[in-house]
Design a protein around this motif. Structure first.
Motif, short mmCIF file in Angstrom:
data_model
loop_
_atom_site.label_atom_id
_atom_site.label_comp_id
_atom_site.label_asym_id
_atom_site.label_seq_id
_atom_site.Cartn_x
_atom_site.Cartn_y
_atom_site.Cartn_z
N LEU A 131 14.55 23.98 20.76
CA LEU A 131 15.28 24.69 19.71
C LEU A 131 16.75 24.77 20.10
CD1 LEU A 131 15.00 26.23 17.02
CD2 LEU A 131 14.66 28.31 18.38
N GLN A 132 17.59 24.15 19.32
CA GLN A 132 19.03 24.11 19.57
C GLN A 132 19.73 25.29 18.90
OE1 GLN A 132 20.32 21.66 21.47
NE2 GLN A 132 22.36 22.49 21.38
N ASP A 133 19.27 25.63 17.70
CA ASP A 133 19.89 26.71 16.93
C ASP A 133 18.93 27.12 15.83
OD1 ASP A 133 21.79 28.55 16.13
OD2 ASP A 133 23.27 27.08 15.48
N SER A 134 19.15 28.29 15.27
CA SER A 134 18.37 28.75 14.12
C SER A 134 19.31 29.52 13.21
CB SER A 134 17.20 29.63 14.57
OG SER A 134 17.66 30.78 15.25
N VAL A 135 19.09 29.34 11.91
CA VAL A 135 19.94 29.98 10.90
C VAL A 135 19.04 30.62 9.86
CG1 VAL A 135 21.77 29.62 9.20
CG2 VAL A 135 21.69 28.18 11.26
N GLU A 136 19.15 31.93 9.70
CA GLU A 136 18.36 32.63 8.70
C GLU A 136 19.03 32.51 7.34
OE1 GLU A 136 17.39 36.66 9.69
OE2 GLU A 136 16.33 36.08 11.51
N VAL A 137 18.24 32.08 6.35
CA VAL A 137 18.72 31.97 4.98
C VAL A 137 17.61 32.51 4.07
CG1 VAL A 137 19.54 30.43 3.16
CG2 VAL A 137 20.07 29.92 5.55
N ILE A 144 16.73 24.21 14.09
CA ILE A 144 17.39 22.97 14.45
C ILE A 144 16.93 22.59 15.86
CG2 ILE A 144 19.60 21.83 14.86
CD1 ILE A 144 20.79 23.89 12.82
N GLY A 145 16.36 21.39 15.98
CA GLY A 145 15.80 20.96 17.25
C GLY A 145 16.45 19.72 17.80
#
Length: 176
Positions: A131-137, A144-145
């Motif tokens: 897991l590189q990043d995560s964005v809550e929407v 994002i991996g």
């Protein structure tokens, strides 16, 4: 764009939007994470490549899904593109048979690669990701991996989903 107010007063009706989305053809995949009794996975059509240099993918995961918090906690997930003969797996991981949690994983179907999360053995392709990043929407999190390992069987035909039904792709000869 991040941090934008998504409570826009003017938008299309949800039911109309969902009906239009049904017409979109999507590849059917299982996103999985965790280990042992903590393994969790779900069927998705919202997973795609993000970039090739460096290799990265993204998957949109509903925050209410069992796998959501497991991905965040472990910092890893796999994206497994199903083949046309894996409809039963797609249904199982969509909870259409009532199964939940680690019981969805058959030891004969799953393996591990670099991160230790479940990776589907007989998939069209599988991507083992940190897991590189995560964005809550809204109701989902975009996971994002960074792809750290992968497998690919070019002889497998991908499973697709459109208009509420599973199918397979058919290629046409070019008119050129």
């Amino acid at each position: 764009m991040s941090g934008q107010d998504l409570s826009v007063a003017e938008h299309v009706e949800t039911a109309v939007f969902k009906n239009a989305l049904r017409a979109i053809v999507g590849s059917v995949s299982i996103v999985a994470s965790g280990q042992g009794a903590d393994r969790r996975g779900l069927t998705v059509t919202a997973a795609v490549s993000l970039c090739v240099d460096p290799p990265m993918v993204l998957a949109c995961i509903n925050r209410s899904a069992e796998a959501h918090d497991v991905i965040l906690r472990t910092g890893a997930f796999s994206w497994n593109v199903l083949s046309a003969d894996q409809i039963q797996l797609a249904e199982r991981f969509a909870a259409l048979d009532g199964s939940k949690g680690a019981s969805r994983f058959s030891p004969t179907d799953w393996d591990e690669m670099a991160t230790g999360v479940p990776v589907l053995r007989q998939s069209v392709c599988s991507f083992d990701c940190r897991l590189q990043d995560s964005v809550e929407v809204a109701t989902h999190t975009i996971m994002i991996g960074a792809v750290v390992a992968q497998s690919h069987d070019q002889d497998k035909v991908p499973l697709i989903y459109s208009l509420g039904r599973f199918g397979r792709i058919e290629h046409f000869e070019s008119a050129k």
